[in-house]
Design a protein around this motif. Structure first.
Motif, PDB file in Angstrom:
ATOM      1  N   ASN A 224      10.451 -44.148  56.511  1.00  0.00           N
ATOM      2  CA  ASN A 224      11.713 -43.559  56.952  1.00  0.00           C
ATOM      3  C   ASN A 224      11.556 -42.866  58.310  1.00  0.00           C
ATOM      4  O   ASN A 224      12.456 -42.928  59.160  1.00  0.00           O
ATOM      5  N   ILE A 225      10.419 -42.215  58.499  1.00  0.00           N
ATOM      6  CA  ILE A 225      10.159 -41.542  59.768  1.00  0.00           C
ATOM      7  C   ILE A 225      10.046 -42.570  60.891  1.00  0.00           C
ATOM      8  O   ILE A 225      10.627 -42.401  61.974  1.00  0.00           O
ATOM      9  N   THR A 228      13.450 -44.052  61.798  1.00  0.00           N
ATOM     10  CA  THR A 228      14.246 -43.131  62.611  1.00  0.00           C
ATOM     11  C   THR A 228      13.777 -43.157  64.061  1.00  0.00           C
ATOM     12  O   THR A 228      14.588 -43.192  64.997  1.00  0.00           O
ATOM     13  N   ARG A 239      12.140 -39.672  72.265  1.00  0.00           N
ATOM     14  CA  ARG A 239      11.718 -39.173  70.973  1.00  0.00           C
ATOM     15  C   ARG A 239      11.898 -37.663  70.844  1.00  0.00           C
ATOM     16  O   ARG A 239      12.095 -37.145  69.748  1.00  0.00           O
ATOM     17  N   ILE A 242      14.778 -36.304  68.847  1.00  0.00           N
ATOM     18  CA  ILE A 242      14.785 -36.346  67.383  1.00  0.00           C
ATOM     19  C   ILE A 242      14.612 -34.917  66.855  1.00  0.00           C
ATOM     20  O   ILE A 242      13.715 -34.192  67.292  1.00  0.00           O
ATOM     21  N   ASP A 246      17.487 -34.703  61.483  1.00  0.00           N
ATOM     22  CA  ASP A 246      17.585 -36.164  61.443  1.00  0.00           C
ATOM     23  C   ASP A 246      16.667 -36.767  60.392  1.00  0.00           C
ATOM     24  O   ASP A 246      16.808 -37.944  60.044  1.00  0.00           O
ATOM     25  N   LEU A 247      15.711 -35.960  59.898  1.00  0.00           N
ATOM     26  CA  LEU A 247      14.690 -36.503  59.008  1.00  0.00           C
ATOM     27  C   LEU A 247      14.528 -35.758  57.687  1.00  0.00           C
ATOM     28  O   LEU A 247      14.107 -36.351  56.683  1.00  0.00           O
ATOM     29  N   GLU A 248      14.831 -34.473  57.659  1.00  0.00           N
ATOM     30  CA  GLU A 248      14.453 -33.637  56.516  1.00  0.00           C
ATOM     31  C   GLU A 248      15.039 -34.117  55.197  1.00  0.00           C
ATOM     32  O   GLU A 248      14.328 -34.265  54.201  1.00  0.00           O
ATOM     33  N   LEU A 251      13.798 -37.552  54.156  1.00  0.00           N
ATOM     34  CA  LEU A 251      12.377 -37.470  53.848  1.00  0.00           C
ATOM     35  C   LEU A 251      12.138 -36.899  52.458  1.00  0.00           C
ATOM     36  O   LEU A 251      11.368 -37.453  51.667  1.00  0.00           O
ATOM     37  N   SER A 254      13.212 -39.428  49.872  1.00  0.00           N
ATOM     38  CA  SER A 254      12.263 -40.540  49.839  1.00  0.00           C
ATOM     39  C   SER A 254      10.993 -40.163  49.097  1.00  0.00           C
ATOM     40  O   SER A 254      10.481 -40.930  48.278  1.00  0.00           O
ATOM     41  N   PRO A 279       7.808 -33.809  59.171  1.00  0.00           N
ATOM     42  CA  PRO A 279       7.615 -35.222  59.578  1.00  0.00           C
ATOM     43  C   PRO A 279       6.679 -35.358  60.776  1.00  0.00           C
ATOM     44  O   PRO A 279       6.764 -34.593  61.737  1.00  0.00           O
ATOM     45  N   LEU A 281       5.788 -38.073  63.592  1.00  0.00           N
ATOM     46  CA  LEU A 281       6.317 -39.296  64.201  1.00  0.00           C
ATOM     47  C   LEU A 281       5.198 -40.277  64.559  1.00  0.00           C
ATOM     48  O   LEU A 281       4.055 -39.868  64.816  1.00  0.00           O
TER      49      LEU A 281
END
Length: 341
Positions: A224-225, A228, A239, A242, A246-248, A251, A254, A279, A281
């Motif tokens: 997922n990371i 993104t 990058r 980001i 956008d990820l927490e 994540l 998941s 996360p 990257l």
């Protein structure tokens, strides 16, 4: 080790020394005075010895455990590459926790991303800026799935052993750190066995866990990371744009549902006991070059841009046509550098 000699032990030691010197058999007033004087002198010596001991043998004291915020910030800025989100979260989370004399719960960090992106490295940096002995400290404990919990049929035994190990070490030093590597290979449910120690309890069986740190390292959620990061790249965004938001969420979901996660369906997530899902990257070519230059410097070599480029070009990247992200991050930099230097 707390490095404290209890009063009873001091008295026993003094008595033993007096017996060995024959002082307890003396009955003359002057001999008694000498004995009392020697006892006082020995008491002073033992107090001085104990203070000296603090500096030569690692103890659960400020001489050995003291957070260096400036050092951690400098290390994250100069040694960790391509991880602007992780750097910011780690610095704020650890700084806030270590500056709080009365935290309500232990600090729990879950670090996620593909191999070679810096998860283990960051754990080392945290330890080095809290403990004088860094990762060699007797208060830093590392568990790996394949080494410490290899057999599925012994799950109940592992749970019991893990609980006892954590309780014993926190009893010894409340400022203990526990690092769980290879969480994606760990038996689901194992980590839930230590859930009470990560919760908002003042004490459990007389032991407080509130000043301890727990760090989970996992590849789970890495897809997922990466996706993104790819989406941002395809959209022409850099990058550094980001953000954690956008990820927490994606994540944590998941990780909770992943078949390859020691936190699968874990109540730690349900009960919001993980303070931060951090996360990491995927690394780009330029970051791999930075890793190579940093490794040269760490070895006492003069950083060589040409050699660093050779090392970076030798790695595998994806997507295949554009070669944007390193498949293994900086994982194989050390061995590659051996070849080119």
């Amino acid at each position: 080790m707390k490095c404290e000699m209890k009063p009873k032990k001091r008295h026993v030691l003094l008595l033993w020394m007096l017996v060995c010197s024959g002082m307890t058999e003396a009955i003359e007033p002057i001999s008694t005075s000498i004995a009392v004087g020697m006892a006082a002198a020995l008491t002073g010596f033992l107090a001085s010895y104990q203070n000296i001991l603090y500096y030569f043998h690692e103890c659960c004291r400020p001489e050995w455990i003291s957070f260096n915020r400036t050092g951690l910030q400098a290390d994250l800025e100069r040694k960790l590459f391509g991880q602007h989100i992780a750097s910011r979260i780690i610095l704020k989370a650890v700084s806030g926790f270590m500056s709080n004399d009365n935290p309500k719960k232990p600090l729990v960090l879950s670090l996620h991303g593909w191999t070679g992106t810096g998860k283990n490295f960051v754990s080392n940096l945290i330890a080095e800026n809290i403990y004088k002995e860094g990762m060699d400290s007797s208060f830093v404990h590392v568990f790996t799935a394949e080494l410490h919990f290899p057999h599925v049929g012994q799950l109940d035994t592992y749970k019991s052993q893990l609980q006892q190990w954590i309780k014993g070490n926190v009893t010894n030093c409340e400022r203990s750190m526990f690092i769980f590597d290879e969480m994606d290979k760990m038996h689901p449910g194992l980590i839930d066995s230590i859930k009470p120690y990560l919760d908002y309890y003042e004490k459990l069986d007389g032991v407080s866990y509130r000043k301890s740190i727990f760090i989970f390292l996992s590849n789970a959620g890495g897809e997922n990371i990466v996706q993104t990061a790819l989406d941002f790249w395809k959209a022409g965004q850099i990058r550094e744009e980001i953000e954690l938001k956008d990820l927490e969420t994606v994540l944590s979901v998941s990780v909770f549902n992943s078949k390859n996660s020691g936190l699968r369906h874990a109540s730690l997530i349900d009960k919001n006991l993980v303070d931060f899902f951090v996360p990491f990257l995927p690394l780009e070519y330029r970051h791999v070059v930075q890793c190579a230059l940093a490794e040269m410097k760490a070895r006492g070599l003069r950083p060589n841009q040409e050699v660093a480029d050779l090392v970076a070009r030798d790695l595998v990247y994806f997507p295949k046509s554009e070669r944007v992200f390193s498949v293994k991050g900086c994982k194989t930099i050390q061995s590659k550098l051996d070849y080119y230097t």
